[in-house]
Scaffold this active site. Sequence first.
Site, PDB file in Angstrom:
ATOM      1  N   CYS A  83       0.824  -1.209   0.000  1.00  0.00           N
ATOM      2  CA  CYS A  83       0.000   0.000   0.000  1.00  0.00           C
ATOM      3  C   CYS A  83       0.860   1.262   0.000  1.00  0.00           C
ATOM      4  CB  CYS A  83      -0.906   0.021   1.231  1.00  0.00           C
ATOM      5  SG  CYS A  83      -2.153  -1.267   1.237  1.00  0.00           S
ATOM      6  N   GLN A 142       4.971  -9.088   3.611  1.00  0.00           N
ATOM      7  CA  GLN A 142       4.882  -8.645   2.219  1.00  0.00           C
ATOM      8  C   GLN A 142       6.224  -8.806   1.494  1.00  0.00           C
ATOM      9  OE1 GLN A 142       3.431  -4.802   3.437  1.00  0.00           O
ATOM     10  NE2 GLN A 142       1.345  -5.248   2.804  1.00  0.00           N
ATOM     11  N   ALA A 185     -11.132  -9.488   1.694  1.00  0.00           N
ATOM     12  CA  ALA A 185     -10.938 -10.544   2.702  1.00  0.00           C
ATOM     13  C   ALA A 185      -9.474 -10.978   2.761  1.00  0.00           C
ATOM     14  CB  ALA A 185     -11.832 -11.741   2.400  1.00  0.00           C
ATOM     15  N   GLY A 186      -8.562 -10.048   2.446  1.00  0.00           N
ATOM     16  CA  GLY A 186      -7.131 -10.370   2.475  1.00  0.00           C
ATOM     17  C   GLY A 186      -6.522 -10.115   3.845  1.00  0.00           C
ATOM     18  N   ALA A 220      -7.700  -6.940   5.661  1.00  0.00           N
ATOM     19  CA  ALA A 220      -9.042  -7.125   6.207  1.00  0.00           C
ATOM     20  C   ALA A 220      -8.970  -7.951   7.486  1.00  0.00           C
ATOM     21  CB  ALA A 220      -9.932  -7.800   5.173  1.00  0.00           C
TER      22      ALA A 220
END
Length: 455
Positions: free
Chosen positions: A52, A130, A200-201, A204
């Site tokens: 992000c 990540q 829904a990752g 979330a």
Amino acid sequence: MTLPVVVIGLSHKTAPVDVRERFASGSEVLPEVLARITSRVEIEEAMFLSTCNRVEVLALPTAHATQEEAVQAASHAVREALREHIGAATVEELREYLYERSGEEAVRHVFRVASSLDSMVLGEPQILGQVKDAYDAAIAAGALRSHLARCVSRSFTVAKRIRTETQLGAGTVSISSVAVDLAKRIFGELADHTVLLVGAGEMAEQAAKSLGQQARAIRICNRSFDRAANLASHFNATAAPIEQLEAELVLSDVVVASTSSKNFVVTKDLVKRVMKQRKGRTLFFVDIAVPRNVEPAVHGLDNVYVYNVDDLEHEVAENMKSRQKEVAAAEKIVDVELTAWSQWARGLNVNPTIVALRAKTKGVLVAELERTLGTRLKHLPEGDRQALTQMIESATNKLLHAPTTRLKAAAGVSDGNDLVRAAQHLFDLPSAPAPEPSTPSLPPSADESEKRLPH
């Protein structure tokens, strides 16, 4: 002389969200992006990190006459790949947003990113996962194979040391928890309000954990209903398919959006219809996705509030004061690990020079011996010939003991390059020796790599 690692990218510090989202790539297109980067002859290895708050290309240049030339060629290739990635007309269009690191500063940057020292939320744990995902994707694509893979996997060790040896990750501060704090600021306690997670990752899931039992109800709406249902089962929540998004918005008060969609999932027209059905009741969006999920014009509607990741940065800063006290200790760990890495990397250049020097010295002596044994000493019996061969071996060892010791010592100091270059020049050795033959052909996965590295 360390490895010429190159990092080029943009982050929340250099580019606003509307620029970052142009570069962002989901996992489904990552193999294509990696293939585009590694197809360039200037790049030996590469990894693409997209979160992000940052998009970065890590690259190891192919060998050139000098490291400076290798770095310049790789830098140009990466910038061209990024230009193609977003469809920009020229590289100049990207210049004001991109940062670049090379050599030890690039490795330091990789260590700091994995350790969350460069994150918007200092000490947040998501970035390490990540980076590991990007590492595994690059290995699966064949883009990480050797030394750059070792650099990235070393960053996992650095991150783990910082997390266990400092309090940098203490507390519950995260983008998700800050979003919850904002929601409480608008609505007070959430016990009388419903929270909707769109997506829904991992983000979330973090939001669901932050909300915990605070909200009256949690609803999860996702393109894959099965994934929504699976996440809902862990938080006593209700799942719904994305086709029911409008109805879910009518029922909810706080919406946390975190899908990987490249287009707006929540549009102004959709929210206008929703607000009519809600009869004007306040609706609060927290858009933590990049690219953004909520159309910015939604914020202009009456009783509707939209916060994106950049809006959260100020709130995050207020919560970071206690963690700032741990930064100095964490940076010291980065310094120690960087020193160890640099010494290893310099050895990559010194060792082949030592091997080449030994091979050349022994080769000259053996050639002279064989010439003599074929002429003046051709009458010598086999035992004497073997004794002379052993003498050559001993002479080589004694002759090269001092230069070998000094070259190895040079691997650990900053001016070791001068001694290596002098040896290469004096003995006419290759100036860009090949990597050690013991280089692993296939690096382990992120988790396996971390287990195998010493702490």
